[in-house]
Design a protein around this motif. Structure first.
Motif, PDB file in Angstrom:
ATOM      1  N   TYR A   1      25.271  33.449  53.903  1.00  0.00           N
ATOM      2  CA  TYR A   1      26.453  33.895  54.628  1.00  0.00           C
ATOM      3  C   TYR A   1      27.735  33.837  53.809  1.00  0.00           C
ATOM      4  CZ  TYR A   1      24.099  34.303  59.126  1.00  0.00           C
ATOM      5  OH  TYR A   1      23.287  34.721  60.152  1.00  0.00           O
ATOM      6  N   THR A   2      27.707  33.201  52.645  1.00  0.00           N
ATOM      7  CA  THR A   2      28.976  32.948  51.962  1.00  0.00           C
ATOM      8  C   THR A   2      28.994  33.258  50.459  1.00  0.00           C
ATOM      9  OG1 THR A   2      28.325  30.643  51.537  1.00  0.00           O
ATOM     10  CG2 THR A   2      29.544  31.100  53.579  1.00  0.00           C
ATOM     11  N   GLU A   3      27.845  33.374  49.840  1.00  0.00           N
ATOM     12  CA  GLU A   3      27.784  33.330  48.375  1.00  0.00           C
ATOM     13  C   GLU A   3      28.595  34.432  47.690  1.00  0.00           C
ATOM     14  OE1 GLU A   3      24.350  32.307  45.081  1.00  0.00           O
ATOM     15  OE2 GLU A   3      23.783  33.317  46.927  1.00  0.00           O
ATOM     16  N   LEU A   4      28.647  35.610  48.283  1.00  0.00           N
ATOM     17  CA  LEU A   4      29.319  36.736  47.643  1.00  0.00           C
ATOM     18  C   LEU A   4      30.748  36.957  48.139  1.00  0.00           C
ATOM     19  CD1 LEU A   4      26.422  39.361  47.526  1.00  0.00           C
ATOM     20  CD2 LEU A   4      27.275  37.925  45.663  1.00  0.00           C
ATOM     21  N   VAL A   5      31.237  36.081  48.994  1.00  0.00           N
ATOM     22  CA  VAL A   5      32.593  36.270  49.527  1.00  0.00           C
ATOM     23  C   VAL A   5      33.641  36.329  48.412  1.00  0.00           C
ATOM     24  CG1 VAL A   5      34.420  35.205  50.901  1.00  0.00           C
ATOM     25  CG2 VAL A   5      32.099  35.359  51.817  1.00  0.00           C
TER      26      VAL A   5
ATOM     27  N   ARG B   1      23.377  46.336  42.272  1.00  0.00           N
ATOM     28  CA  ARG B   1      24.416  45.862  43.195  1.00  0.00           C
ATOM     29  C   ARG B   1      24.627  44.357  43.017  1.00  0.00           C
ATOM     30  NH1 ARG B   1      22.246  48.020  47.533  1.00  0.00           N
ATOM     31  NH2 ARG B   1      21.176  46.190  48.329  1.00  0.00           N
ATOM     32  N   ASP B   2      23.540  43.609  42.956  1.00  0.00           N
ATOM     33  CA  ASP B   2      23.643  42.166  42.768  1.00  0.00           C
ATOM     34  C   ASP B   2      24.322  41.824  41.452  1.00  0.00           C
ATOM     35  OD1 ASP B   2      22.405  41.715  45.162  1.00  0.00           O
ATOM     36  OD2 ASP B   2      20.438  41.211  44.299  1.00  0.00           O
ATOM     37  N   ALA B   3      23.948  42.541  40.398  1.00  0.00           N
ATOM     38  CA  ALA B   3      24.510  42.256  39.079  1.00  0.00           C
ATOM     39  C   ALA B   3      26.021  42.470  39.069  1.00  0.00           C
ATOM     40  CB  ALA B   3      23.843  43.116  38.017  1.00  0.00           C
ATOM     41  N   ARG B   4      26.465  43.553  39.698  1.00  0.00           N
ATOM     42  CA  ARG B   4      27.906  43.836  39.740  1.00  0.00           C
ATOM     43  C   ARG B   4      28.660  42.774  40.531  1.00  0.00           C
ATOM     44  NH1 ARG B   4      29.507  50.215  40.037  1.00  0.00           N
ATOM     45  NH2 ARG B   4      27.967  50.990  38.521  1.00  0.00           N
ATOM     46  N   LEU B   5      28.115  42.373  41.654  1.00  0.00           N
ATOM     47  CA  LEU B   5      28.804  41.376  42.472  1.00  0.00           C
ATOM     48  C   LEU B   5      28.770  40.006  41.830  1.00  0.00           C
ATOM     49  CD1 LEU B   5      27.579  42.581  45.962  1.00  0.00           C
ATOM     50  CD2 LEU B   5      29.951  42.568  45.168  1.00  0.00           C
ATOM     51  N   ASP B   6      27.635  39.653  41.240  1.00  0.00           N
ATOM     52  CA  ASP B   6      27.529  38.323  40.622  1.00  0.00           C
ATOM     53  C   ASP B   6      28.431  38.195  39.398  1.00  0.00           C
ATOM     54  OD1 ASP B   6      25.737  37.333  42.489  1.00  0.00           O
ATOM     55  OD2 ASP B   6      23.973  38.030  41.374  1.00  0.00           O
ATOM     56  N   SER B   7      28.743  39.315  38.756  1.00  0.00           N
ATOM     57  CA  SER B   7      29.582  39.267  37.556  1.00  0.00           C
ATOM     58  C   SER B   7      31.048  39.571  37.870  1.00  0.00           C
ATOM     59  CB  SER B   7      29.077  40.281  36.523  1.00  0.00           C
ATOM     60  OG  SER B   7      29.195  41.613  37.019  1.00  0.00           O
TER      61      SER B   7
ATOM     62  N   PHE C   1      38.799  49.569  50.611  1.00  0.00           N
ATOM     63  CA  PHE C   1      37.801  48.513  50.374  1.00  0.00           C
ATOM     64  C   PHE C   1      36.469  48.895  50.995  1.00  0.00           C
ATOM     65  CE2 PHE C   1      35.967  44.574  52.334  1.00  0.00           C
ATOM     66  CZ  PHE C   1      35.452  44.020  51.175  1.00  0.00           C
ATOM     67  N   TYR C   2      36.482  49.369  52.238  1.00  0.00           N
ATOM     68  CA  TYR C   2      35.235  49.774  52.888  1.00  0.00           C
ATOM     69  C   TYR C   2      34.551  50.878  52.089  1.00  0.00           C
ATOM     70  CZ  TYR C   2      37.323  47.467  56.998  1.00  0.00           C
ATOM     71  OH  TYR C   2      37.904  46.583  57.875  1.00  0.00           O
ATOM     72  N   ALA C   3      35.342  51.840  51.602  1.00  0.00           N
ATOM     73  CA  ALA C   3      34.763  52.936  50.827  1.00  0.00           C
ATOM     74  C   ALA C   3      34.117  52.417  49.539  1.00  0.00           C
ATOM     75  CB  ALA C   3      35.836  53.969  50.505  1.00  0.00           C
ATOM     76  N   ALA C   4      34.791  51.458  48.878  1.00  0.00           N
ATOM     77  CA  ALA C   4      34.243  50.895  47.643  1.00  0.00           C
ATOM     78  C   ALA C   4      32.950  50.127  47.918  1.00  0.00           C
ATOM     79  CB  ALA C   4      35.279  49.978  46.995  1.00  0.00           C
ATOM     80  N   VAL C   5      32.923  49.390  49.027  1.00  0.00           N
ATOM     81  CA  VAL C   5      31.719  48.633  49.370  1.00  0.00           C
ATOM     82  C   VAL C   5      30.575  49.587  49.711  1.00  0.00           C
ATOM     83  CG1 VAL C   5      30.712  46.970  50.987  1.00  0.00           C
ATOM     84  CG2 VAL C   5      33.027  46.622  50.119  1.00  0.00           C
TER      85      VAL C   5
ATOM     86  N   LEU D   1      37.253  42.318  45.162  1.00  0.00           N
ATOM     87  CA  LEU D   1      37.219  43.776  45.321  1.00  0.00           C
ATOM     88  C   LEU D   1      38.314  44.233  46.282  1.00  0.00           C
ATOM     89  CD1 LEU D   1      35.921  46.516  44.800  1.00  0.00           C
ATOM     90  CD2 LEU D   1      34.213  45.970  46.561  1.00  0.00           C
ATOM     91  N   LEU D   2      38.536  43.492  47.354  1.00  0.00           N
ATOM     92  CA  LEU D   2      39.604  43.837  48.291  1.00  0.00           C
ATOM     93  C   LEU D   2      40.964  43.788  47.595  1.00  0.00           C
ATOM     94  CD1 LEU D   2      40.656  44.449  51.139  1.00  0.00           C
ATOM     95  CD2 LEU D   2      40.530  41.984  51.626  1.00  0.00           C
ATOM     96  N   GLU D   3      41.183  42.777  46.786  1.00  0.00           N
ATOM     97  CA  GLU D   3      42.440  42.694  46.042  1.00  0.00           C
ATOM     98  C   GLU D   3      42.563  43.852  45.054  1.00  0.00           C
ATOM     99  OE1 GLU D   3      43.573  38.999  44.339  1.00  0.00           O
ATOM    100  OE2 GLU D   3      43.001  37.828  46.101  1.00  0.00           O
ATOM    101  N   HIS D   4      41.446  44.218  44.424  1.00  0.00           N
ATOM    102  CA  HIS D   4      41.458  45.338  43.483  1.00  0.00           C
ATOM    103  C   HIS D   4      41.878  46.625  44.173  1.00  0.00           C
ATOM    104  CE1 HIS D   4      39.602  48.647  41.095  1.00  0.00           C
ATOM    105  NE2 HIS D   4      40.022  47.919  40.068  1.00  0.00           N
ATOM    106  N   GLU D   5      41.545  46.732  45.449  1.00  0.00           N
ATOM    107  CA  GLU D   5      41.917  47.919  46.229  1.00  0.00           C
ATOM    108  C   GLU D   5      43.276  47.754  46.898  1.00  0.00           C
ATOM    109  OE1 GLU D   5      40.368  50.621  46.004  1.00  0.00           O
ATOM    110  OE2 GLU D   5      38.577  49.880  44.961  1.00  0.00           O
ATOM    111  N   GLY D   6      44.046  46.798  46.408  1.00  0.00           N
ATOM    112  CA  GLY D   6      45.406  46.617  46.907  1.00  0.00           C
ATOM    113  C   GLY D   6      45.479  46.096  48.322  1.00  0.00           C
TER     114      GLY D   6
END
Length: 349
Positions: A303-307, A339-345, A324-328, A313-318
């Protein structure tokens, strides 16, 4: 009636979390039918003289939160959370998590629509406890957690429930924003992605709700709760990493059991110190009372690991939620490994 039940069964797969037996599906169908049967429009509840004033105040708050969710957070504008159901029990569902004795990967169950999820949900606590007992007998670590709300992912208009209606207003908003986020985006076979995305939306949403509607006291109280939650999650993830490394060691099973028990004992001691630093706040005592194990660690991580990655990402989208929803959603189109690799890095704030 039979045709209706079959249609409902197909729609229920987002919340059906496991067992392929007829009995399991039957309890899920009957549980959802009972929930829908109990629901009535909030406007009708507000007009009834028999409804207590305190409940009416909460229902009026729900209508304000619901309107804010669609207008200010761009969350789905539909019939969800415009009806109210009194269930007469503390939770709507009980989720059963199971993990092997020396692994932190939860046991998953798979469905055509929902994909694979890392838990099983039961409308009856007794059924959940029976499932937990069966898993323990098979040698698994088990964690059973009560669930105040869940999303049917848009298959139904989810009602507001008695299991959470009396939460403080900020917590009420947090829960509604979280469940509506699941209706906005749900990726099959990726519980970690789905829950961390919804948790990020809930955090951003409550921050904005309190900035507009909350008092200084409410904002301060919510921030204190969030700080304690972050410290609790950090403690869990710390020991998850410690145990993952330990389980990779080639040791005799009995020696590994002793080492496992020691590490969980260390975790509980760290929690006692953390609780003291909070001035004795006991909000996580129930979680620890169940004696943490691999399954309970997995339940928090899901429930929390990728928060942090989603917050970045939300900050990157200002801070713009539609962007943000579109990027997700673009991330969601990628193969899970990418997807995992991008989020984990991703940078963690």
């Amino acid at each position: 009636m039979r045709a209706r039940r079959m249609l409902l069964l197909a729609a229920l797969t987002p919340l059906l979390c496991g067992c392929g037996t007829l009995r399991y599906y039957s309890q899920a169908v009957s549980g959802q039918l009972d929930l829908l049967r109990r629901a009535s429009p909030i406007e009708e509840e507000l007009a009834r003289d028999a409804v207590p004033a305190a409940l009416k105040t909460k229902l009026q708050a729900v209508l304000r939160i619901r309107e804010f969710a669609s207008r200010a957070l761009a969350l789905p504008d539909n019939g969800s959370y415009k009806r109210y159901a009194d269930l007469g029990r503390p939770y709507v569902l009980w989720n059963v998590f199971a993990a092997p004795e020396f692994s932190l990967e939860p046991v998953t169950s798979c469905f055509v629509i929902a994909g694979c999820v890392g838990y099983r949900g039961y409308f009856s606590e007794a059924d959940a406890q029976a499932e937990g007992a069966a898993r323990r007998a098979q040698g698994y670590d088990v964690h059973i957690g009560g669930v105040p709300a869940y999303s049917t992912l848009g298959w139904f208009d989810d009602p507001v429930l008695s299991t959470f209606i009396h939460y403080p207003e900020a917590e009420l908003a947090r829960l509604l924003f979280h469940e509506l986020a699941h209706q906005l985006l749900y990726v099959k076979n990726d519980t970690r992605f789905n829950e961390s995305f919804a948790a990020t939306v809930e955090q951003a949403g409550v921050e904005r709700w309190l900035a507009q509607r909350g008092s200084e006291r409410e904002r301060s109280a919510y921030e204190r709760l969030q700080n304690m939650k972050r410290e609790f999650v950090a403690l869990v993830l710390k020991y998850r990493a410690i145990l993952e490394e330990y389980y990779r060691q080639d040791l005799p099973a009995e020696e590994k059991r002793l080492g496992k028990a020691q590490r969980f004992a260390d975790m509980e001691e760290d929690y006692r110190q953390l609780k003291a630093s909070w001035g004795g706040f006991a909000g996580y005592d129930r979680w620890f009372a169940g004696k943490p194990n691999n399954a309970s660690l997995a339940s928090v991580a899901l429930y929390t690991e990728l928060v942090p990655a989603f917050r970045a990402l939300l900050e990157h989208e200002g801070g713009d939620l539609p962007r943000f929803y579109a990027a997700v959603k673009e991330l969601a189109k990628l193969p899970k490994e990418e997807r995992d690799a991008r989020l984990d890095s991703a940078p963690k704030n």
